[in-house]
Design an enzyme around this catalytic site. Structure first.
Site, PDB file in Angstrom:
ATOM      1  CB  SER A   1      -0.934   0.016   1.203  1.00 41.24           C
ATOM      2  OG  SER A   1      -2.010  -0.846   0.977  1.00 41.24           O
TER       3      SER A   1
ATOM      4  CE1 TYR B   1      -4.995  -1.306  -4.473  1.00 37.67           C
ATOM      5  CE2 TYR B   1      -5.339  -3.679  -4.377  1.00 37.67           C
ATOM      6  CZ  TYR B   1      -5.115  -2.477  -3.735  1.00 37.67           C
ATOM      7  OH  TYR B   1      -5.000  -2.439  -2.373  1.00 37.67           O
TER       8      TYR B   1
ATOM      9  CB  VAL C   1       0.056  -5.765   4.377  1.00 37.08           C
ATOM     10  CG1 VAL C   1      -1.180  -5.174   5.017  1.00 37.08           C
ATOM     11  CG2 VAL C   1      -0.149  -6.025   2.895  1.00 37.08           C
TER      12      VAL C   1
ATOM     13  CE1 TYR D   1      -4.242   1.256   4.788  1.00 40.99           C
ATOM     14  CE2 TYR D   1      -2.820   0.151   6.365  1.00 40.99           C
ATOM     15  CZ  TYR D   1      -3.111   0.524   5.081  1.00 40.99           C
ATOM     16  OH  TYR D   1      -2.261   0.176   4.087  1.00 40.99           O
TER      17      TYR D   1
ATOM     18  CE  LYS E   1      -4.313   0.937  -1.048  1.00 41.47           C
ATOM     19  NZ  LYS E   1      -3.754  -0.361  -0.838  1.00 41.47           N
TER      20      LYS E   1
END
Ligand code: GLN
Length: 325
Positions: free
Chosen positions: A85, A210, A279, A261, A88
């Site tokens: 991530s 993705y 992760v 998050y 992103k």
């Protein structure tokens, strides 16, 4: 936290005239690596795909890149890991630079307070994800970048390579394939958003883009350098503008409020910097105007953030006093 070497470090840091900034960063990084060495519980690597589950949780690396590109590191800081991530941030920077404010028609800017792959909130909010850093929001960002460039993952890779100066950064096809095999939740998020009219790319193509972006492997050194534009108010290494000063501020603000998050509040409390985790166990963090940090240790806490990574960043800002507060 008490550590036997802490008083020695304190005396190094309190003699600024005898030590260059490089010496101070190196002393702090070495000290943090020693502290992490003594950490009893480093969490567990992500286990939703075998390729992440089998990574040795004892790895630890940390890099600091100054805004001028000078970079320091400790431990496994040159060893590539799965960025997941963290990518992103780079797709968001590209999409925002190309699409501007229109991007916010399909994705919000509020913390989610929910796990990164949660489905519940998305249905309540009619398929408009809370922010670009949870999976649903990142799928919207990748959708827009795919529509604009026809190769969202390739553009993210190119940005990482150019800004880090490392052309060997690459996708890991086995990881991308594994993401697809175990990608039920991401597929559910995408299909639901498509049913709400919030996607333009066909869902299979979007998911492929993705999963490829998640599969990119890079080191702490690479990522600290590649994210440097966020410490330089949007300016790339060649001096051109990737983002306006205002857009760089906006991305940093969202990293602080949404980048880890449902642990973003705790991360801001402990670290006091914009940050983005993945992760794979990596976290990048930005000290605007000063430097960019990247830390990697694969063991995660229950919210998907690296245990040793958060500790290391907490210690860095505590020891150096460098934070946005
Ligand atoms: N590949 C992961 C997923 O989409 C990335 C999540 C993360 O790093 N938080 O579920």
């Amino acid at each position: 936290m008490f550590h036997p070497a802490a008083s020695a470090l304190a005396s190094i840091l309190s003699t600024p005239t005898r030590l260059t900034r490089a010496g101070r960063f190196e002393a702090v990084l070495n000290h943090i690596a020693e502290e992490v060495e003594g950490l009893a519980d480093r969490g567990r690597p992500a286990d939703y795909i075998p390729l992440l589950a089998e990574v040795d949780p004892r790895h630890f690396g940390m890099a600091v890149a100054e805004a001028d590109g000078t970079v320091y590191g400790v431990g496994d800081w040159k060893r590539p890991f799965s960025t997941q991530s963290i990518t992103k941030v780079f797709t968001l920077a590209l999409a925002l630079s190309l699409e501007g404010e229109h991007l916010w028609r399909g994705v919000g800017r509020e913390p989610s307070g929910n796990p990164f792959n949660s489905l519940v909130q998305l249905e309540h909010e009619n398929g408009v994800p809370r922010n670009p850093f949870i999976n649903a929001g990142a799928l919207v960002v990748t959708d827009r970048l795919q529509a604009l460039t026809a190769d969202a993952a390739g553009r993210a890779l190119e940005l990482l390579r150019t800004e880090s100066g490392n052309p060997t950064i690459d996708f890991v096809p086995e990881v991308a394939a594994c993401e697809a095999t175990h990608g039920g939740r991401n597929a559910a998020l995408a299909h639901f958003m498509a049913s709400c009219g919030n996607l333009t790319t066909p869902v299979p193509d979007l998911l492929a883009a993705y999963f490829w972006q998640c599969s990119i492997a890079a080191s702490c050194k690479d990522l600290a350098l590649a994210a440097g534009f966020l410490a330089r108010h949007g300016t790339r290494t060649d001096g051109s503008a990737l983002l306006t000063k205002s857009q760089a501020k906006q991305i940093n603000a969202m990293m602080l409020t949404c980048g880890t998050y449902d642990a973003a509040g705790e991360f801001a409390y402990r670290v006091g910097l914009p940050g983005k985790s993945g992760v794979g166990g990596g976290i990048i963090a930005i000290v605007p105007g000063v430097c960019t940090l990247c830390v990697w240790s694969p063991g995660l806490d229950r919210r998907g953030n690296s245990v040793a990574g958060v500790l290391a960043l907490d210690r860095f800002t505590t020891l150096t006093g460098l934070s946005v507060f």
